[in-house]
Design a protein around this motif. Structure first.
Motif, PDB file in Angstrom:
ATOM      1  N   THR A 218       0.859  -1.184   0.000  1.00 52.99           N
ATOM      2  CA  THR A 218       0.000   0.000   0.000  1.00 52.99           C
ATOM      3  C   THR A 218       0.894   1.231   0.000  1.00 52.99           C
ATOM      4  O   THR A 218       1.786   1.361   0.845  1.00 52.99           O
ATOM      5  CB  THR A 218      -0.925   0.039   1.234  1.00 52.99           C
ATOM      6  OG1 THR A 218      -1.717  -1.156   1.267  1.00 52.99           O
ATOM      7  CG2 THR A 218      -1.848   1.243   1.164  1.00 52.99           C
ATOM      8  N   SER A 219       0.680   2.119  -0.946  1.00 50.82           N
ATOM      9  CA  SER A 219       1.527   3.299  -1.091  1.00 50.82           C
ATOM     10  C   SER A 219       1.400   4.231   0.109  1.00 50.82           C
ATOM     11  O   SER A 219       0.438   4.159   0.873  1.00 50.82           O
ATOM     12  CB  SER A 219       1.150   4.061  -2.365  1.00 50.82           C
ATOM     13  OG  SER A 219      -0.144   4.618  -2.236  1.00 50.82           O
ATOM     14  N   TRP A 220       2.394   5.102   0.248  1.00 50.12           N
ATOM     15  CA  TRP A 220       2.294   6.193   1.217  1.00 50.12           C
ATOM     16  C   TRP A 220       1.319   7.238   0.679  1.00 50.12           C
ATOM     17  O   TRP A 220       0.966   7.245  -0.495  1.00 50.12           O
ATOM     18  CB  TRP A 220       3.661   6.834   1.429  1.00 50.12           C
ATOM     19  CG  TRP A 220       4.630   6.050   2.260  1.00 50.12           C
ATOM     20  CD1 TRP A 220       4.643   4.705   2.459  1.00 50.12           C
ATOM     21  CD2 TRP A 220       5.746   6.578   2.984  1.00 50.12           C
ATOM     22  NE1 TRP A 220       5.695   4.352   3.255  1.00 50.12           N
ATOM     23  CE2 TRP A 220       6.400   5.490   3.595  1.00 50.12           C
ATOM     24  CE3 TRP A 220       6.258   7.853   3.164  1.00 50.12           C
ATOM     25  CZ2 TRP A 220       7.534   5.645   4.387  1.00 50.12           C
ATOM     26  CZ3 TRP A 220       7.399   8.020   3.946  1.00 50.12           C
ATOM     27  CH2 TRP A 220       8.018   6.931   4.558  1.00 50.12           C
ATOM     28  N   PHE A 231      -3.047   3.719  -3.509  1.00 50.51           N
ATOM     29  CA  PHE A 231      -2.694   2.644  -4.432  1.00 50.51           C
ATOM     30  C   PHE A 231      -2.219   1.389  -3.704  1.00 50.51           C
ATOM     31  O   PHE A 231      -1.517   1.466  -2.683  1.00 50.51           O
ATOM     32  CB  PHE A 231      -1.612   3.107  -5.406  1.00 50.51           C
ATOM     33  CG  PHE A 231      -2.103   4.118  -6.405  1.00 50.51           C
ATOM     34  CD1 PHE A 231      -2.769   3.704  -7.548  1.00 50.51           C
ATOM     35  CD2 PHE A 231      -1.930   5.470  -6.185  1.00 50.51           C
ATOM     36  CE1 PHE A 231      -3.248   4.621  -8.464  1.00 50.51           C
ATOM     37  CE2 PHE A 231      -2.402   6.405  -7.095  1.00 50.51           C
ATOM     38  CZ  PHE A 231      -3.066   5.978  -8.234  1.00 50.51           C
ATOM     39  N   THR A 232      -2.607   0.239  -4.242  1.00 48.46           N
ATOM     40  CA  THR A 232      -2.160  -1.047  -3.708  1.00 48.46           C
ATOM     41  C   THR A 232      -1.618  -1.899  -4.852  1.00 48.46           C
ATOM     42  O   THR A 232      -2.065  -1.787  -5.999  1.00 48.46           O
ATOM     43  CB  THR A 232      -3.306  -1.816  -3.023  1.00 48.46           C
ATOM     44  OG1 THR A 232      -4.357  -2.049  -3.981  1.00 48.46           O
ATOM     45  CG2 THR A 232      -3.843  -1.039  -1.844  1.00 48.46           C
ATOM     46  N   GLU A 243      -1.695  -6.808  -9.844  1.00 48.67           N
ATOM     47  CA  GLU A 243      -2.633  -5.725 -10.094  1.00 48.67           C
ATOM     48  C   GLU A 243      -2.239  -4.498  -9.273  1.00 48.67           C
ATOM     49  O   GLU A 243      -1.811  -4.624  -8.123  1.00 48.67           O
ATOM     50  CB  GLU A 243      -4.056  -6.103  -9.681  1.00 48.67           C
ATOM     51  CG  GLU A 243      -4.758  -7.076 -10.573  1.00 48.67           C
ATOM     52  CD  GLU A 243      -6.187  -7.318 -10.101  1.00 48.67           C
ATOM     53  OE1 GLU A 243      -7.007  -7.788 -10.900  1.00 48.67           O
ATOM     54  OE2 GLU A 243      -6.487  -7.029  -8.913  1.00 48.67           O
ATOM     55  N   ILE A 244      -2.373  -3.332  -9.877  1.00 45.87           N
ATOM     56  CA  ILE A 244      -2.298  -2.076  -9.128  1.00 45.87           C
ATOM     57  C   ILE A 244      -3.690  -1.485  -9.117  1.00 45.87           C
ATOM     58  O   ILE A 244      -4.292  -1.264 -10.173  1.00 45.87           O
ATOM     59  CB  ILE A 244      -1.297  -1.080  -9.752  1.00 45.87           C
ATOM     60  CG1 ILE A 244       0.123  -1.629  -9.671  1.00 45.87           C
ATOM     61  CG2 ILE A 244      -1.369   0.271  -9.044  1.00 45.87           C
ATOM     62  CD1 ILE A 244       1.175  -0.725 -10.290  1.00 45.87           C
ATOM     63  N   ASN A 307       4.865   4.026  -5.511  1.00 47.90           N
ATOM     64  CA  ASN A 307       4.815   5.433  -5.151  1.00 47.90           C
ATOM     65  C   ASN A 307       3.387   5.886  -4.891  1.00 47.90           C
ATOM     66  O   ASN A 307       2.421   5.221  -5.282  1.00 47.90           O
ATOM     67  CB  ASN A 307       5.432   6.272  -6.281  1.00 47.90           C
ATOM     68  CG  ASN A 307       6.038   7.557  -5.768  1.00 47.90           C
ATOM     69  OD1 ASN A 307       6.298   7.704  -4.584  1.00 47.90           O
ATOM     70  ND2 ASN A 307       6.252   8.507  -6.654  1.00 47.90           N
ATOM     71  N   PHE A 308       3.255   7.050  -4.257  1.00 44.71           N
ATOM     72  CA  PHE A 308       1.926   7.539  -3.881  1.00 44.71           C
ATOM     73  C   PHE A 308       1.092   7.987  -5.074  1.00 44.71           C
ATOM     74  O   PHE A 308      -0.090   8.262  -4.932  1.00 44.71           O
ATOM     75  CB  PHE A 308       2.029   8.683  -2.869  1.00 44.71           C
ATOM     76  CG  PHE A 308       3.001   9.766  -3.257  1.00 44.71           C
ATOM     77  CD1 PHE A 308       2.644  10.775  -4.112  1.00 44.71           C
ATOM     78  CD2 PHE A 308       4.286   9.746  -2.759  1.00 44.71           C
ATOM     79  CE1 PHE A 308       3.531  11.759  -4.476  1.00 44.71           C
ATOM     80  CE2 PHE A 308       5.199  10.727  -3.108  1.00 44.71           C
ATOM     81  CZ  PHE A 308       4.822  11.741  -3.974  1.00 44.71           C
ATOM     82  N   ASP A 309       1.691   8.072  -6.283  1.00 44.26           N
ATOM     83  CA  ASP A 309       0.925   8.424  -7.473  1.00 44.26           C
ATOM     84  C   ASP A 309       0.624   7.206  -8.351  1.00 44.26           C
ATOM     85  O   ASP A 309       0.047   7.345  -9.426  1.00 44.26           O
ATOM     86  CB  ASP A 309       1.654   9.487  -8.295  1.00 44.26           C
ATOM     87  CG  ASP A 309       3.040   9.033  -8.746  1.00 44.26           C
ATOM     88  OD1 ASP A 309       3.418   7.881  -8.433  1.00 44.26           O
ATOM     89  OD2 ASP A 309       3.746   9.827  -9.389  1.00 44.26           O
TER      90      ASP A 309
END
Length: 850
Positions: A218-220, A231-232, A243-244, A307-309
């Motif tokens: 899990t993204s920051w 995002f995961t 999968e994202i 990444n968080f994006d």
């Protein structure tokens, strides 16, 4: 005194104006450099703090504690566990695992991402009840003997020794030990609770024996905020692929896993780190894991970061991309992007729906009311919200009237949206980094001011029609009277008109910089670089004209391909290479720096390759000695990687159509780079083949379906690659083999030897004892498969790579190749009938009816 003050004021005004121009010219590059600088400062602060810690070993025993002044370090000094703040100004700390003694180390795991501890009061302890927990030395929850802030794991009462150990893999485990010190049982481990980083040995999947526990990333929320972001990255057990997801919606899928090539269909190949995937499936668990050959390959550590994006990349070294889910919402046909309506931009009528990060502010336009400025707010109830820029961008994209957004809090969290009734004004004097996101179709220009337009500074080429020599150049135009503003202007030039702009309005000693580092060179600069095209600087001559070595004033060495004035197709080739350069970026493709147009002349400027082309070494008895078997096999691998990128991994599927030894250049380390894309064609992802009346390429390298019927596809390049590989193995040209009663080409000669079990006789005598005979015969087999008569039976380039690198993979027997014997005749369609035009050995630039 007054005159002096006036001069100083004038100097200051000129200096400020120049600074504004520099900022405008560089745009987002300036912002990106500033962000990068701040990130480095933050990393250096972490490194400084970490370096001052007491190393208490790799293990906590019952009663031991770790606080803000100490650290665990794994046995071989690979990872460390310690409390850190997120930057020098933060009052809160988190318990992290990261690389040891690496200044810009990624924080690979966070123990308390939802529960920060007031710095420096955080303590990790293994208490007398065998519980591993985080407490605080300050009063309140988690202090003293009260409830802990975070419980990581616990061990039932036992007579065995219980310890918490940081391993060299980066895994932090709570375990029972046997009397000899070996592991009796692991009760808890950090690898079971990953955050945003996927290390070798970690799992992505599901544990059925533990109530369906999910292993996923899990993204920051942002660079400095480890709160769970949108995002995961996880494993889909139904589709057997990665999968994202963004807020539950699938943005990207990895595609199918190919066991023979050990690759996923849509994971971007990494040229520096080789990942070895393993998929495990039984009644208790199903998961994916990966390893690498070494922990550090070419200065690159294996460490996937989500990444968080939504971007997934390997953090260390070159930060090479693995998946670009961050691009999947921008109407971009990215590898693995899902065609879900929720992901696409709803304002399809507009051009360019990307969001650009800028410094400045929104405000109402003079003719609008303020009722919709700002538009509306979203989830701004508190400063710990985990709303991210990706969430705000996704929401804004759904409303065609949304101009952009910014944030209310420093993390940043909480979206504030702005409508088209507003206007964005850039302000480079604002402190800090850029914090506003503006839709690319904005900003609007003020009707009250008429900017003075000077020569454009940044351009992107767009092909209008293949048969039309006109093409469009999209240019960023500087507004000299409005130094805080810039707009896009669309200009359409024919080749002569583009020449006039470059010749008349641009200083002869300057370059006009275009997108993707492509430049328009002045004719004077090319003349100076090549010493007026001196004969001693001539590197060679191809079908379209001579190539010269040059040196720019900056010292950079270049190669100038001077297209012949007599070449009827020179302009088409020239245009084709310019268009393709925006789509193709790969280590095994030659780099195009720019171009020059002067009256009727057209020149392409490439990176200089000191070792010339492959044919220079391959077909020379003296130079061929420098190509031992290891080097030749490396060249073969490099060519396959370049073709695989063209056929599968570039943003556009490309067929080269003229692959041969003279079009493979060698850099200073003898690494191959495919060149000359003037004959290349772009395919859509749904096109399998194209039928054309224009036959281009080099005779002897064309497959029969193309030479006789004008049908070409990626299998056409596979055929050319097969011929080229046989040339690399034999050290002889395609048309240099004969016997007593008939003419043979190279493929025919190799087939005769293979059929008689004498494939080793094809070997170049220069190889000597350096040759791996089993590997050589495998290459001959693959080469013959590539030159097969039926295009459908030829392998793809991904299959070729598997055949060459996986020696345990059984290979099919080749069949008799096409164009095996007799003279090689090539025909084209003229008036609906085939017409014989030429024999093997000649480069054809165009063969069509007149």
């Amino acid at each position: 005194m007054v005159n002096v003050m006036a001069m100083l004021a004038g100097f200051q005004e000129q200096h400020e104006k120049a600074m504004y121009l520099v900022i405008i010219n560089h745009g987002f590059r300036f912002v990106q450099l500033l962000i990068f600088f701040l990130i480095i400062l933050s990393s250096l602060w972490d490194f400084h703090v970490a370096a001052a810690r007491d190393n208490i070993g790799d293990t906590l025993r019952v009663g031991d504690t770790l606080n803000s002044s100490s650290a665990l370090v794994s046995a071989s000094n690979k990872f460390t566990l310690l409390f850190l703040t997120n930057g020098s100004s933060s009052n809160y700390s988190y318990l992290y695992i990261k690389r040891y003694n690496v200044s810009d180390a990624n924080k690979a795991w966070v123990a308390n991402r939802d529960s920060p501890v007031l710095y420096p009061h955080g303590v990790l302890t293994l208490d007398s009840n065998n519980t591993l927990k985080i407490i605080t030395t300050q009063g309140g929850p988690g202090s003293g003997d009260g409830d802990p802030l975070v419980v990581l794991g616990s061990v039932p009462k036992s007579s065995s020794t219980v310890v918490a150990t940081l391993l060299d893999s980066g895994n932090f485990i709570l375990q029972e030990l046997n009397s000899d010190g070996s592991t009796k049982q692991v009760w808890w481990q950090s690898f079971d609770y990953p955050t945003d980083t996927f290390l070798p040995g970690m799992k992505l999947g599901v544990n059925h024996s533990n109530n369906g526990h999910i292993w996923s990333l899990t993204s920051w929320t942002s660079f400095h905020n480890p709160l769970p972001g949108p995002f995961t990255l996880g494993w889909d057990p139904n589709g057997r692929q990665l999968e994202i997801r963004g807020r539950g919606t699938v943005y990207w899928r990895s595609g199918n896993y190919n066991t023979s090539s050990n690759r996923f269909e849509f994971i971007i190949p990494n040229q520096k780190l080789i990942f070895h995937y393993s998929i495990f499936l039984n009644e208790n668990e199903e998961y994916l894991t990966y390893t690498t050959r070494d922990d550090d390959q070419n200065g690159e550590f294996p460490e996937w970061l989500l990444n968080f994006d939504g971007r997934l990349f390997n953090f260390y070294g070159s930060a090479l991309d693995i998946a670009r889910a961050d691009e999947c919402g921008n109407n971009i046909d990215g590898l693995g992007c899902q065609t879900n309506d929720q992901l696409t931009d709803f304002c399809k009528a507009e051009v360019g729906q990307k969001f650009q990060q800028k410094k400045g502010y929104f405000k109402p336009t003079p003719l609008s009311s303020t009722s919709r400025c700002p538009y509306w707010l979203k989830d701004v109830s508190n400063t710990t919200s985990n709303i991210t820029s990706a969430d705000c961008e996704d929401t804004c994209r759904r409303y065609c009237d949304c101009l952009g957004f910014d944030f209310l809090y420093q993390y940043p969290t909480g979206c504030r949206f702005w409508s088209s009734d507003c206007e964005f004004y850039e302000d480079f004097t604002q402190p800090g980094t850029a914090s506003s996101f503006v839709r690319s179709m904005a900003p609007k220009s003020s009707p009250s001011k008429s900017p003075v337009i000077k020569p454009f500074a940044s351009c992107v080429i767009y092909e209008e029609e293949e048969e039309n020599l006109n093409f469009q150049v999209y240019c960023l135009v500087k507004h000299y009277k409005q130094l805080d503003r810039f707009n896009f202007m669309f200009l359409r030039f024919s080749v002569p008109a583009l020449f006039l702009v470059g010749e008349n309005e641009i200083d002869q000693n300057k370059l006009l910089v275009m997108g993707h580092d492509l430049s328009i060179f002045s004719y004077a600069s090319i003349m100076a670089a090549t010493c007026n095209f001196a004969e001693e600087n001539k590197l060679g001559e191809g079908g379209f004209g001579p190539v010269y070595k040059g040196r720019l004033l900056t010292g950079k060495e270049i190669a100038v391909k001077r297209l012949s004035k007599c070449s009827g197709q020179g302009t088409l080739e020239f245009k084709n290479e310019l268009i393709l350069i925006y789509e193709l970026q790969h280590t095994n493709l030659v780099q195009l720096f720019g171009f020059c147009i002067h009256r009727e002349e057209r020149m392409l400027i490439y990176e200089y390759m000191p070792n010339k082309s492959l044919d220079y070494f391959l077909f020379d008895a003296t130079e061929g000695v420098l190509l031992d078997w290891h080097k030749r096999f490396s060249i073969i691998e490099g060519i396959t990687q370049g073709l695989l990128y063209l056929h599968k991994y570039s943003r556009k599927k490309v067929v080269h159509r003229d692959l041969k030894a003279s079009n493979v250049l060698l850099d200073k380390d003898m690494n191959p780079k495919i060149s000359d894309f003037g004959m290349a064609r772009i395919f859509t992802h749904t096109e399998l083949q194209i039928n054309t009346g224009r036959i281009v390429g080099t005779l002897g390298y064309m497959p029969p379906e193309y030479a006789m019927n004008g049908i070409f596809s990626i299998k056409s390049d596979v055929y050319s690659f097969g011929v080229l590989m046989l040339e690399i193995l034999s050290g002889r040209k395609n048309n240099s083999f004969y016997n007593d009663d008939r003419v043979l080409n190279l493929a025919g000669y190799a087939w005769e030897l293979w059929k008689d079990g004498a494939g080793l006789q094809l070997m170049d005598s220069n190889l000597g004892d350096s040759c791996n005979k089993d590997q050589f015969l495998r290459c001959v087999n693959v080469g013959l498969l590539c030159v097969g008569d039926n295009a459908a039976n030829r392998p793809t380039m991904s299959e070729v790579i598997s055949m060459l690198t996986n020696e345990s993979l059984p290979l099919p027997e080749p069949t008799k190749p096409s164009f095996c014997t007799e003279e090689v005749i090539v025909a084209t369609i003229v008036g609906g009938k085939p017409q014989i035009l030429s024999m093997n050995g000649m480069t054809i630039s165009d063969m069509c009816g007149r």
